[in-house]
Design a protein around this motif. Structure first.
Motif, mmCIF file in Angstrom:
data_model
loop_
_atom_site.group_PDB
_atom_site.id
_atom_site.type_symbol
_atom_site.label_atom_id
_atom_site.label_comp_id
_atom_site.label_asym_id
_atom_site.label_seq_id
_atom_site.Cartn_x
_atom_site.Cartn_y
_atom_site.Cartn_z
ATOM 1 N N THR A 102 0.851 -1.183 0.000
ATOM 2 C CA THR A 102 0.000 0.000 0.000
ATOM 3 C C THR A 102 0.887 1.233 0.000
ATOM 4 O O THR A 102 1.731 1.397 0.885
ATOM 5 C CB THR A 102 -0.917 0.038 1.242
ATOM 6 N N LEU A 103 0.711 2.078 -1.010
ATOM 7 C CA LEU A 103 1.447 3.339 -1.097
ATOM 8 C C LEU A 103 0.493 4.475 -0.765
ATOM 9 O O LEU A 103 -0.542 4.639 -1.413
ATOM 10 C CB LEU A 103 2.018 3.533 -2.505
ATOM 11 N N GLY A 104 0.832 5.248 0.268
ATOM 12 C CA GLY A 104 0.024 6.401 0.643
ATOM 13 C C GLY A 104 0.563 7.662 -0.015
ATOM 14 O O GLY A 104 1.761 7.937 0.037
ATOM 15 N N LEU A 268 -3.155 2.059 -3.933
ATOM 16 C CA LEU A 268 -2.588 3.404 -3.975
ATOM 17 C C LEU A 268 -3.580 4.259 -3.197
ATOM 18 O O LEU A 268 -4.681 4.539 -3.680
ATOM 19 C CB LEU A 268 -2.441 3.898 -5.413
ATOM 20 N N PHE A 269 -3.219 4.633 -1.976
ATOM 21 C CA PHE A 269 -4.154 5.269 -1.048
ATOM 22 C C PHE A 269 -3.883 6.761 -0.988
ATOM 23 O O PHE A 269 -2.849 7.199 -0.480
ATOM 24 C CB PHE A 269 -4.023 4.632 0.338
ATOM 25 N N ILE A 270 -4.822 7.552 -1.512
ATOM 26 C CA ILE A 270 -4.679 9.004 -1.571
ATOM 27 C C ILE A 270 -5.447 9.619 -0.401
ATOM 28 O O ILE A 270 -6.626 9.321 -0.196
ATOM 29 C CB ILE A 270 -5.233 9.549 -2.903
ATOM 30 N N VAL A 276 -4.460 8.344 9.159
ATOM 31 C CA VAL A 276 -5.033 7.255 8.367
ATOM 32 C C VAL A 276 -3.961 6.628 7.478
ATOM 33 O O VAL A 276 -3.844 5.398 7.387
ATOM 34 C CB VAL A 276 -6.215 7.773 7.511
ATOM 35 N N VAL A 277 -3.165 7.473 6.841
ATOM 36 C CA VAL A 277 -2.100 6.990 5.952
ATOM 37 C C VAL A 277 -1.079 6.163 6.727
ATOM 38 O O VAL A 277 -0.618 5.123 6.254
ATOM 39 C CB VAL A 277 -1.418 8.186 5.246
ATOM 40 N N ASP A 282 2.380 1.107 3.577
ATOM 41 C CA ASP A 282 3.723 0.539 3.727
ATOM 42 C C ASP A 282 4.775 1.580 3.364
ATOM 43 O O ASP A 282 5.824 1.662 3.987
ATOM 44 C CB ASP A 282 3.886 -0.686 2.820
ATOM 45 N N ARG A 283 4.477 2.341 2.318
ATOM 46 C CA ARG A 283 5.362 3.427 1.899
ATOM 47 C C ARG A 283 4.533 4.683 1.672
ATOM 48 O O ARG A 283 3.332 4.605 1.440
ATOM 49 C CB ARG A 283 6.141 3.057 0.633
ATOM 50 N N ILE A 284 5.206 5.844 1.725
ATOM 51 C CA ILE A 284 4.498 7.122 1.649
ATOM 52 C C ILE A 284 5.205 8.055 0.663
ATOM 53 O O ILE A 284 6.437 8.148 0.652
ATOM 54 C CB ILE A 284 4.414 7.790 3.043
#
Length: 398
Positions: A102-104, A268-270, A276-277, A282-284
């Motif tokens: 999951t990339l924030g 891909l979490f925007i 929350v992120v 996992d990465r930002i």
């Protein structure tokens, strides 16, 4: 009769700072510096770097790899159709995302997060750059060629109220993609949809109901179920919890994590909510005015934020411990227009650590510790400096 407006203390202070900045520019190290020529040189260097990277094969470990992605919206054209002014919504963004991660993506409103997600999905056509999905460069794919990939790439929109058709039942909304893409035989569609609904925490009797009969959290669960009906590999979550109550946010985030564990999705979490992120990513990646200013693992970003913009964002996160006093970093001024970004570092007009060089030369986006990238003049800019030496220099400066 006109009344003369008196100048406030903040306006007077800002005016003094602007005059002092102009005086420093006239007499400083960069007094005779040609900003326009430097900007052209930087553009040429970026184009040369992007052209060189085009020859590289995609990373076999990455499900999604974005290279030098740009999305410009034309604002003004000449009579001949030449674009004179563009809004640089996404400006030279690169990153990799492995399967199951999951990339924030975080940043203030208007920084280009949503445009980035939609451009990756080809809902917007990219202006330049490469988008490798599962080893294929889809940046120049036509809609007909993208159609088979639509089942593998899905999006959960921000607003659960406007993203659901009001005249369709939940069963109709969830069955449509299954029918169109022939996911299962016709006789099994309803049982398949009911199974997805159960996984997303929806009752089977919701099948015949309409979206207006549900709360915001339930509607977002329907949106999640709709994205999952085609069994995608990549799901782009465009601020999926920002329109919900805090208690409902926790339920939706936990649902997304549970589904990722059981079904192996890549997110891909925007979001603009750092708490929350931190919980889901996992990465930002941190974006500002269309550009990625910092990127790295969650632990390294939160324990050692390098960029002043990242530090300012983190200082605004409330701490539940009453004994810990947070030092709030307040950014001055407003976000500049992406149609006319500042010369040099885009953040220098609001940065508390800005130096004279920041307003003239753009910093290099570099790796300062393994997997941790940043673009800032506060750190060594030499291209060939080893990672260990760069981090030693950073430590000495601090």
């Amino acid at each position: 009769m006109s009344i003369k407006k008196t100048e406030s203390y903040e306006e007077a202070l800002e005016k003094e700072e602007r005059i002092a900045e102009e005086e420093r520019t006239k007499t400083g190290e960069f007094a005779s510096f040609d900003d326009a020529a430097e900007a052209e040189k930087e553009e040429a260097l970026r184009a040369e770097r992007a052209k060189a990277d085009e020859q590289l094969p995609p990373d076999p470990e990455a499900l999604l790899e974005v290279r030098h992605l740009k999305k410009y919206f034309p604002l003004k054209k000449s009579l001949g159709g030449k674009v004179l002014v563009s809004l640089r919504a996404v400006d030279d963004v690169s990153f990799k995302l492995k399967a199951g991660e999951t990339l924030g993506i975080v940043g203030e409103s208007g920084c280009g997060k949503t445009t980035l997600g939609r451009t990756i999905l080809k809902l917007y056509e990219p202006t330049e750059g490469q988008i490798f999905f599962d080893g294929q460069d889809i940046a120049n794919y036509k809609p007909s060629k993208m159609r088979p990939l639509r089942t593998q790439m899905q999006i959960i929109f921000q607003d659960p109220y406007s993203s659901l058709p009001p005249r369709s039942t939940v069963g109709g909304i969830l069955s449509e993609p299954v029918k169109v893409h022939k996911i299962v035989p016709k006789s099994e569609i309803k049982s398949y949809v009911l199974k997805i609904m159960e996984q997303c925490g929806l009752r089977d009797y919701y099948y015949e109901r309409y979206p207006h009969e549900f709360s915001g959290g339930q509607r977002q669960r329907i949106c999640i179920a709709r994205a999952l009906t085609v069994n995608p590999k990549l799901v782009i979550c465009d601020e999926p919890v920002s329109a919900l109550d805090v208690s409902i946010q926790a339920q939706i985030i936990n649902l997304l994590k549970k589904l990722q564990m059981t079904m192996g999705f890549t997110y891909l979490f925007i979001s603009h909510d750092l708490s929350v992120v931190k919980h889901i990513s996992d990465r930002i990646g941190v974006m500002y005015l269309g550009s990625m200013v910092e990127f790295g693992d969650k632990d390294s970003i939160f324990s050692n934020p390098l960029h002043p913009y990242t530090q300012a964002l983190f200082s605004a996160v409330p701490n539940p411990n009453p004994d810990v006093k947070m030092k709030r970093i307040v950014l001055k001024g407003d976000i500049p227009s992406p149609a006319n970004p500042p010369k040099g570092c885009k953040f220098h007009t609001r940065c508390p650590k800005a130096m004279e060089i920041c307003s003239h030369i753009a910093p290099v986006y570099k790796e300062y510790e393994p997997g941790h990238f940043a673009a800032c003049h506060c750190y060594p800019q030499g291209e060939d400096t080893p990672v260990a030496e760069r981090m030693e220099a950073v430590t000495m400066e601090e």
